[in-house]
Design a protein around this motif. Sequence first.
Motif, PDB file in Angstrom:
ATOM      1  N   LEU B 525       0.925  -1.099  -0.120  1.00 21.00           N
ATOM      2  CA  LEU B 525      -0.087   0.123  -0.143  1.00 21.00           C
ATOM      3  C   LEU B 525       1.037   1.383   0.185  1.00 21.00           C
ATOM      4  CD1 LEU B 525      -2.847   1.333   0.325  1.00 21.00           C
ATOM      5  CD2 LEU B 525      -2.627   1.080   2.685  1.00 21.00           C
ATOM      6  N   ILE B 526       0.682   2.047  -0.841  1.00 22.24           N
ATOM      7  CA  ILE B 526       1.487   3.308  -0.906  1.00 22.24           C
ATOM      8  C   ILE B 526       0.591   4.376  -0.953  1.00 22.24           C
ATOM      9  CG2 ILE B 526       2.862   4.838  -2.543  1.00 22.24           C
ATOM     10  CD1 ILE B 526       3.311   2.159  -4.487  1.00 22.24           C
ATOM     11  N   LEU B 527       0.926   5.309   0.145  1.00 22.52           N
ATOM     12  CA  LEU B 527       0.314   6.447   0.621  1.00 22.52           C
ATOM     13  C   LEU B 527       0.989   7.799  -0.048  1.00 22.52           C
ATOM     14  CD1 LEU B 527      -0.452   5.736   4.290  1.00 22.52           C
ATOM     15  CD2 LEU B 527      -1.841   5.193   2.206  1.00 22.52           C
ATOM     16  N   LEU B 528       0.397   8.679  -0.528  1.00 20.69           N
ATOM     17  CA  LEU B 528       1.009   9.664  -1.555  1.00 20.69           C
ATOM     18  C   LEU B 528       0.520  10.880  -1.214  1.00 20.69           C
ATOM     19  CD1 LEU B 528       3.017  10.502  -4.036  1.00 20.69           C
ATOM     20  CD2 LEU B 528       0.937   9.941  -5.452  1.00 20.69           C
ATOM     21  N   ASP B 529       1.313  11.932  -0.380  1.00 24.36           N
ATOM     22  CA  ASP B 529       0.968  13.068  -0.211  1.00 24.36           C
ATOM     23  C   ASP B 529       0.987  14.052  -1.435  1.00 24.36           C
ATOM     24  OD1 ASP B 529       0.595  15.696   0.891  1.00 24.36           O
ATOM     25  OD2 ASP B 529       1.925  15.563   2.364  1.00 24.36           O
ATOM     26  N   PRO B 530      -0.234  14.645  -1.729  1.00 18.31           N
ATOM     27  CA  PRO B 530      -0.302  15.166  -3.022  1.00 18.31           C
ATOM     28  C   PRO B 530       0.569  16.692  -3.192  1.00 18.31           C
ATOM     29  CG  PRO B 530      -2.423  14.902  -2.367  1.00 18.31           C
ATOM     30  CD  PRO B 530      -1.508  14.510  -1.103  1.00 18.31           C
ATOM     31  N   GLU B 531       1.108  16.791  -1.876  1.00 17.21           N
ATOM     32  CA  GLU B 531       1.897  18.111  -1.893  1.00 17.21           C
ATOM     33  C   GLU B 531       3.040  17.642  -2.695  1.00 17.21           C
ATOM     34  OE1 GLU B 531       1.937  21.289  -0.581  1.00 17.21           O
ATOM     35  OE2 GLU B 531      -0.243  21.013  -0.869  1.00 17.21           O
ATOM     36  N   GLY B 550       4.745  -9.801   5.550  1.00 21.46           N
ATOM     37  CA  GLY B 550       5.513  -9.438   4.269  1.00 21.46           C
ATOM     38  C   GLY B 550       4.632  -8.197   3.611  1.00 21.46           C
ATOM     39  N   ASP B 551       3.540  -7.749   4.033  1.00 22.36           N
ATOM     40  CA  ASP B 551       2.982  -6.651   3.837  1.00 22.36           C
ATOM     41  C   ASP B 551       3.790  -5.474   3.856  1.00 22.36           C
ATOM     42  OD1 ASP B 551       0.844  -7.898   2.787  1.00 22.36           O
ATOM     43  OD2 ASP B 551      -0.575  -7.375   4.923  1.00 22.36           O
ATOM     44  N   VAL B 552       3.593  -4.584   2.807  1.00 22.42           N
ATOM     45  CA  VAL B 552       4.576  -3.314   2.839  1.00 22.42           C
ATOM     46  C   VAL B 552       3.756  -2.166   2.913  1.00 22.42           C
ATOM     47  CG1 VAL B 552       6.463  -1.960   1.693  1.00 22.42           C
ATOM     48  CG2 VAL B 552       6.541  -4.773   1.782  1.00 22.42           C
ATOM     49  N   ILE B 553       3.827  -1.207   3.639  1.00 24.74           N
ATOM     50  CA  ILE B 553       3.155   0.218   3.603  1.00 24.74           C
ATOM     51  C   ILE B 553       4.449   1.337   3.354  1.00 24.74           C
ATOM     52  CG2 ILE B 553       3.103   0.609   5.918  1.00 24.74           C
ATOM     53  CD1 ILE B 553       0.421   1.828   5.501  1.00 24.74           C
ATOM     54  N   SER B 554       4.168   1.877   2.256  1.00 27.55           N
ATOM     55  CA  SER B 554       5.153   2.874   1.703  1.00 27.55           C
ATOM     56  C   SER B 554       4.587   4.369   1.687  1.00 27.55           C
ATOM     57  CB  SER B 554       5.770   2.748   0.322  1.00 27.55           C
ATOM     58  OG  SER B 554       6.181   1.279   0.224  1.00 27.55           O
ATOM     59  N   THR B 555       5.181   5.253   2.110  1.00 30.60           N
ATOM     60  CA  THR B 555       4.819   6.768   2.202  1.00 30.60           C
ATOM     61  C   THR B 555       5.567   7.558   1.333  1.00 30.60           C
ATOM     62  OG1 THR B 555       6.107   7.287   4.155  1.00 30.60           O
ATOM     63  CG2 THR B 555       3.770   6.536   4.269  1.00 30.60           C
ATOM     64  N   ILE B 556       4.942   8.543   0.346  1.00 30.08           N
ATOM     65  CA  ILE B 556       5.971   9.519  -0.152  1.00 30.08           C
ATOM     66  C   ILE B 556       5.230  10.929   0.152  1.00 30.08           C
ATOM     67  CG2 ILE B 556       6.267  10.293  -2.404  1.00 30.08           C
ATOM     68  CD1 ILE B 556       5.311   7.340  -3.418  1.00 30.08           C
ATOM     69  N   GLY B 557       6.204  11.747   0.824  1.00 28.06           N
ATOM     70  CA  GLY B 557       5.806  13.019   1.324  1.00 28.06           C
ATOM     71  C   GLY B 557       6.656  13.772   1.233  1.00 28.06           C
ATOM     72  N   LEU B 558       6.567  15.120   2.010  1.00 31.57           N
ATOM     73  CA  LEU B 558       7.498  16.282   1.956  1.00 31.57           C
ATOM     74  C   LEU B 558       8.491  15.847   2.999  1.00 31.57           C
ATOM     75  CD1 LEU B 558       5.247  19.166   2.260  1.00 31.57           C
ATOM     76  CD2 LEU B 558       6.105  18.210   0.291  1.00 31.57           C
ATOM     77  N   ARG B 559       9.780  16.100   2.523  1.00 32.39           N
ATOM     78  CA  ARG B 559      10.857  15.883   3.228  1.00 32.39           C
ATOM     79  C   ARG B 559      10.700  16.403   4.866  1.00 32.39           C
ATOM     80  NH1 ARG B 559      16.542  14.700   3.098  1.00 32.39           N
ATOM     81  NH2 ARG B 559      16.500  13.878   1.230  1.00 32.39           N
ATOM     82  N   SER B 560      10.369  17.590   4.955  1.00 31.33           N
ATOM     83  CA  SER B 560      10.025  18.557   6.083  1.00 31.33           C
ATOM     84  C   SER B 560       9.248  17.439   7.029  1.00 31.33           C
ATOM     85  CB  SER B 560       9.622  19.864   5.948  1.00 31.33           C
ATOM     86  OG  SER B 560       8.283  19.534   5.176  1.00 31.33           O
ATOM     87  N   ASP B 561       8.149  16.974   6.481  1.00 27.66           N
ATOM     88  CA  ASP B 561       7.486  16.152   7.370  1.00 27.66           C
ATOM     89  C   ASP B 561       8.099  14.934   8.016  1.00 27.66           C
ATOM     90  OD1 ASP B 561       5.421  17.719   6.861  1.00 27.66           O
ATOM     91  OD2 ASP B 561       4.177  16.443   5.289  1.00 27.66           O
ATOM     92  N   TYR B 562       8.972  14.291   7.110  1.00 30.38           N
ATOM     93  CA  TYR B 562       9.757  13.201   7.897  1.00 30.38           C
ATOM     94  C   TYR B 562      10.583  13.722   8.629  1.00 30.38           C
ATOM     95  CZ  TYR B 562       7.973  10.169   4.073  1.00 30.38           C
ATOM     96  OH  TYR B 562       7.063   9.510   3.057  1.00 30.38           O
TER      97      TYR B 562
END
Lengths: 101, 569
Positions: B525-531, B550-562
């Motif tokens: 499951l990939i979560l994508l921050d539209p920002e 084995g389930d994988v969750i990925s996130t893509i977002g703003l570096r500042s949030d991380y």
Amino acid sequence: MLAELHKTSPEETKEQRVTLGLWLRSLREEQGLSQRELADILSLDYYTFISQLENGRGKIPTHRYVEWANALGQNPQDFVRMLLKHYEPMTYRVLFEDEAS
Amino acid sequence: MANILKFPENHAGTKRQAFLQDSDDTLHFDDQSAAGDHRFPLPTKKSYLEFGKLRAKDWSNQELANLFRVKRLLDAAGVPNEIDRGITDEGDPWFLFCDANGDVFIHLCRLDGVYVLDSPNINAPLRGRDFNALIEEFTARKVTGEAATSDTQRVVRLERNGKVFLHPSTMLAALVWTLFMAAEDLVVIMPEEGAGASEPDLSDDLVPVSGTGGQDTDFDPLQLALQDRGMQDDDATPGSFMSQNANDMDAFNEEKIGQNTYAIGLSAIAISLGFMSETQVTDVDAITLESILAMISGQDNAAEAGIGILDDFGLVQNGAQEFLAALTQFFDEVSLAARDEKEPGALDLDAHQGPDLMNQVQAFIDGIENQVSAFLHEQEQPRDAQPSVEVSQTALDTETVQETLAEQTDASAQETVQVVQMLSRFGLVDVSGNLETNAREYTFDNNTVVATFDVNARDLEKAADLITGSLEAGEPEQDVINVDLGAPSGQQNQFQAYDDAAYEFITFLMSKDNDLEMIATGNELILLDPEVFNVATEDTFTASWTLENGDVISTIGLRSDYEAYDLVG
């Protein structure tokens, strides 16, 4: 006759506004105020409006003439008269030039 | 004899330009008696270093490109305007759109990285970190304001998981266009395109004057807008639309109609983005050519308007394609304008804007084409069967649309369930309640994925990279974010165990204001921050976590949030 007075052209209007903008800038600098400080005194949402006016664009809102005069250390009547001269030159001539002559 | 100006002698040892800096120079007004003896010095001198610092905050080439593009669109739409720009004594930039008389209509500035847009037509300035944010705030205000004033008026907008994706400058142009015009003024514009068509429902104060009017028939919607607000000077402009005879509209030449294509295009965009609307459309997915035309025409109810609205616009059957062709032409010219743009101060603009804009435009046009095709398909059968009974025909159409919508809703619901199930495996069901998980199934390079946005239609090389892991060189870095979950690209790619920290971060992502996009594929499951679409590549970050199964969750977002959650190693 008043009915035959022509509207000032956009170029004339722009020239008048630029002249007035320079005058406003000089008043502000005489008061030792930055554009941001003047905007703070006048509670403006964005101080770039001061720069805009000083560059000859736009007008001071009529209902804020007195606040501007006070902020710039001017007598409100003289200040508004100066604004009128440049915002409404025709009106100004009719009202004050006959009086002067 | 006229007075002869004498320049100071250039004594030895003085700087060559010293005579230009004589501190005694003052400017005087001719009539100083009127307002006292005003003298003012020349502007304070600044060093080159100071000028350099001030200019550093000025508009970037990219910003200027967008703003000049807005002007080009307004010009093409027949809105007389001029622009000006400057910087403050602290270097903050401002940009103006003025009407034909030079009066300021839009003031846009950037203060501490935040854009502020003001206009006489809005109660308070709009603020946002990018143009999209300005547009969202305007739309949000419309929603709030109209909901407060009337229950019968709704603003329709395509949500972030919709299918319309436009260049920011195009949307900004639509916003400026909206501010130039009031929504109700749109009804006056439309008849020109459909010359000879029946007049739309004009309110009393907008009915064109039936006098002879002036000889100059230049289309000038801004004059109309200003006139309506009492901002126009007393001497009315002869060329204003209000003074034209409505019957003279047939006389508009091809050039005028061509210009108006842009007006219609901007209006259509403005309506689809929710800037202006007088009608209620119950579902975002129900936005069709028909509903857009109904809204433009000012009809009270798009559904009730039915296909008759096409007749009103002279767009029966083939006419719909003509409208589509007009829109296509509009966007084609926008693309050409972007490529041909050689505005002062923007000579070295990014060359990739043209192709990128074309991709976005193509996506938009594809969306419209699909809607038009579906609409025409639905329209054909009832028309053939009952060509003379418009009322029942309209009812049939409405039923068909509703059935189609219901089917789509069911399918979407099933696919949404898949996403929710994936979320539940990570313990995220409780916090997903505020998300709009309108998931659909997409086939992408032989991969079937479930996503909350159209991974095919969107100009998402980003999405392609997400799923295929491929990277293509030479893509514009501003507009395409390369995200490769499997390659060492300086980002965190080691899958850590899914823990409380990950849960907290993902909960935070879900609670952000923007709609989180999701892609479910296989056990990932990939979560994508539209920002991330609005920032440069280096400002983005990805992280993945895995469960024991084995389930994988990925996130893509703003570096500042991380960084805020201390997830950047």
